[in-house]
Design a protein around this motif. Structure first.
Motif, PDB file in Angstrom:
ATOM      1  N   ASP A  21      50.473 -10.232 -97.295  1.00 32.61           N
ATOM      2  CA  ASP A  21      50.483 -11.387 -96.388  1.00 32.61           C
ATOM      3  C   ASP A  21      49.211 -11.428 -95.535  1.00 32.61           C
ATOM      4  O   ASP A  21      48.619 -12.494 -95.328  1.00 32.61           O
ATOM      5  CB  ASP A  21      51.711 -11.331 -95.471  1.00 32.61           C
ATOM      6  CG  ASP A  21      53.002 -11.658 -96.191  1.00 32.61           C
ATOM      7  OD1 ASP A  21      52.941 -12.268 -97.283  1.00 32.61           O
ATOM      8  OD2 ASP A  21      54.073 -11.303 -95.679  1.00 32.61           O
ATOM      9  N   LYS A  69      53.003 -14.206-105.578  1.00 38.33           N
ATOM     10  CA  LYS A  69      53.310 -15.534-105.063  1.00 38.33           C
ATOM     11  C   LYS A  69      53.627 -16.516-106.184  1.00 38.33           C
ATOM     12  O   LYS A  69      54.555 -17.319-106.075  1.00 38.33           O
ATOM     13  CB  LYS A  69      52.144 -16.055-104.225  1.00 38.33           C
ATOM     14  CG  LYS A  69      51.917 -15.300-102.928  1.00 38.33           C
ATOM     15  CD  LYS A  69      53.072 -15.499-101.969  1.00 38.33           C
ATOM     16  CE  LYS A  69      52.820 -14.838-100.626  1.00 38.33           C
ATOM     17  NZ  LYS A  69      53.944 -15.039 -99.675  1.00 38.33           N
ATOM     18  N   GLN A  76      61.324 -20.789-108.534  1.00 40.92           N
ATOM     19  CA  GLN A  76      61.949 -21.945-107.886  1.00 40.92           C
ATOM     20  C   GLN A  76      61.895 -23.181-108.777  1.00 40.92           C
ATOM     21  O   GLN A  76      62.880 -23.910-108.902  1.00 40.92           O
ATOM     22  CB  GLN A  76      61.243 -22.240-106.561  1.00 40.92           C
ATOM     23  CG  GLN A  76      61.415 -21.175-105.500  1.00 40.92           C
ATOM     24  CD  GLN A  76      60.653 -21.507-104.239  1.00 40.92           C
ATOM     25  OE1 GLN A  76      60.893 -22.526-103.601  1.00 40.92           O
ATOM     26  NE2 GLN A  76      59.711 -20.651-103.870  1.00 40.92           N
ATOM     27  N   THR A 100      58.179 -28.939-101.180  1.00 40.92           N
ATOM     28  CA  THR A 100      58.619 -27.859-100.295  1.00 40.92           C
ATOM     29  C   THR A 100      57.723 -26.634-100.448  1.00 40.92           C
ATOM     30  O   THR A 100      57.300 -26.015 -99.459  1.00 40.92           O
ATOM     31  CB  THR A 100      60.074 -27.476-100.600  1.00 40.92           C
ATOM     32  OG1 THR A 100      60.912 -28.605-100.378  1.00 40.92           O
ATOM     33  CG2 THR A 100      60.536 -26.334 -99.706  1.00 40.92           C
ATOM     34  N   ILE A 101      57.422 -26.284-101.697  1.00 44.51           N
ATOM     35  CA  ILE A 101      56.549 -25.130-101.952  1.00 44.51           C
ATOM     36  C   ILE A 101      55.171 -25.364-101.348  1.00 44.51           C
ATOM     37  O   ILE A 101      54.595 -24.483-100.697  1.00 44.51           O
ATOM     38  CB  ILE A 101      56.439 -24.867-103.467  1.00 44.51           C
ATOM     39  CG1 ILE A 101      57.767 -24.350-104.024  1.00 44.51           C
ATOM     40  CG2 ILE A 101      55.321 -23.866-103.756  1.00 44.51           C
ATOM     41  CD1 ILE A 101      57.799 -24.239-105.534  1.00 44.51           C
ATOM     42  N   GLN A 103      54.233 -27.314 -98.854  1.00 49.37           N
ATOM     43  CA  GLN A 103      54.197 -27.346 -97.395  1.00 49.37           C
ATOM     44  C   GLN A 103      54.414 -25.967 -96.773  1.00 49.37           C
ATOM     45  O   GLN A 103      53.858 -25.674 -95.718  1.00 49.37           O
ATOM     46  CB  GLN A 103      55.239 -28.335 -96.873  1.00 49.37           C
ATOM     47  CG  GLN A 103      54.898 -29.784 -97.203  1.00 49.37           C
ATOM     48  CD  GLN A 103      55.891 -30.773 -96.633  1.00 49.37           C
ATOM     49  OE1 GLN A 103      57.056 -30.443 -96.433  1.00 49.37           O
ATOM     50  NE2 GLN A 103      55.452 -31.989 -96.381  1.00 49.37           N
ATOM     51  N   LYS A 104      55.210 -25.130 -97.409  1.00 51.15           N
ATOM     52  CA  LYS A 104      55.499 -23.810 -96.855  1.00 51.15           C
ATOM     53  C   LYS A 104      54.442 -22.776 -97.220  1.00 51.15           C
ATOM     54  O   LYS A 104      54.399 -21.707 -96.609  1.00 51.15           O
ATOM     55  CB  LYS A 104      56.867 -23.329 -97.333  1.00 51.15           C
ATOM     56  CG  LYS A 104      58.040 -24.089 -96.718  1.00 51.15           C
ATOM     57  CD  LYS A 104      59.365 -23.498 -97.162  1.00 51.15           C
ATOM     58  CE  LYS A 104      60.533 -24.186 -96.481  1.00 51.15           C
ATOM     59  NZ  LYS A 104      61.846 -23.611 -96.914  1.00 51.15           N
ATOM     60  N   ASN A 105      53.607 -23.082 -98.221  1.00 47.69           N
ATOM     61  CA  ASN A 105      52.676 -22.068 -98.734  1.00 47.69           C
ATOM     62  C   ASN A 105      51.276 -22.643 -98.958  1.00 47.69           C
ATOM     63  O   ASN A 105      50.620 -22.339 -99.954  1.00 47.69           O
ATOM     64  CB  ASN A 105      53.204 -21.502-100.059  1.00 47.69           C
ATOM     65  CG  ASN A 105      54.572 -20.884 -99.918  1.00 47.69           C
ATOM     66  OD1 ASN A 105      54.711 -19.730 -99.536  1.00 47.69           O
ATOM     67  ND2 ASN A 105      55.610 -21.642-100.244  1.00 47.69           N
TER      68      ASN A 105
END
Length: 206
Positions: A21, A69, A76, A100-101, A103-105
């Motif tokens: 991360d 990742k 998903q 969704t993927i 925006q979150k990543n």
């Protein structure tokens, strides 16, 4: 039977994921070539020797990051495409899942697309073909949805399923690139039909 991890193994995995991360944050903000293992160690608050117990060099760390990742992303998407149901709803859920993927990543998506689209941050990492192979598997599943829709007469046979899969993939990616460049002026559509209707209805007025 799934193996039960010991407390020490769980702690090791937790440390490894934290290092990945931190590396993602640094690679995304500074670029692969401008980040050193010492910098990753300092920011993650681990000794440099600890990093080398997990990864033999920066190339391996980078490779592990993208594989880790991308596997999560693809899992998903595969779940959505493999779920039984109406083909149109599958495509809608596919577009929503990508949104969704994305925006979150966002940081990791920048690295991911650098690999799958051929503009690699680090050509030495040897990921290009492996990442493209994962991407092709998603396209194959997407093509299967179009193929089933054509067989069930839900869709008109306007093109090869593989071609249609590439068309939808490209439309989603176009919106992604615009959003990454300027999220305020180019928000990724909340309604999946804003993307799908380009395929479903085209440009000509009836």
């Amino acid at each position: 039977m799934e193996k039960t991890l010991s407390r020490r193994e769980k702690e090791r995995l937790k440390r490894r994921e934290y290092i990945l991360d931190v590396a993602l944050e640094l690679f995304s903000s500074k670029g692969y070539h401008n980040v050193t293992m010492h910098e990753i160690a300092k920011k993650s608050e681990f000794a440099i020797g600890t990093l080398y117990t997990f990864f033999k060099n920066k190339e391996e760390l980078y490779r592990s990051l993208l594989i880790h990742k991308s596997d999560a992303f693809h899992t998903q998407v595969e779940e959505v495409l493999d779920t039984p149901g109406d083909e149109v709803e599958k495509l809608r859920n596919y577009v929503l899942t990508l949104r969704t993927i994305f925006q979150k990543n966002a940081d990791c998506i920048r690295l991911y697309f650098a690999e799958t689209r051929g503009s690699c941050f680090n050509p030495k990492a040897g990921l290009d073909e492996e990442m493209k192979s994962r991407h092709r598997k998603i396209l194959q599943r997407l093509a299967a949805v179009f193929e089933q829709g054509i067989k069930s007469k839900r869709f008109r046979p306007l093109g090869e399923p593989t071609y249609l899969a590439h068309c939808l993939d490209s439309l989603c990616n176009l919106h992604l690139f615009l959003w990454l460049e300027n999220p305020t002026d180019n928000p990724y559509p909340e309604d999946p039909d804003k993307i799908l209707n380009i395929l479903f209805y085209g440009l000509l007025a009836s």
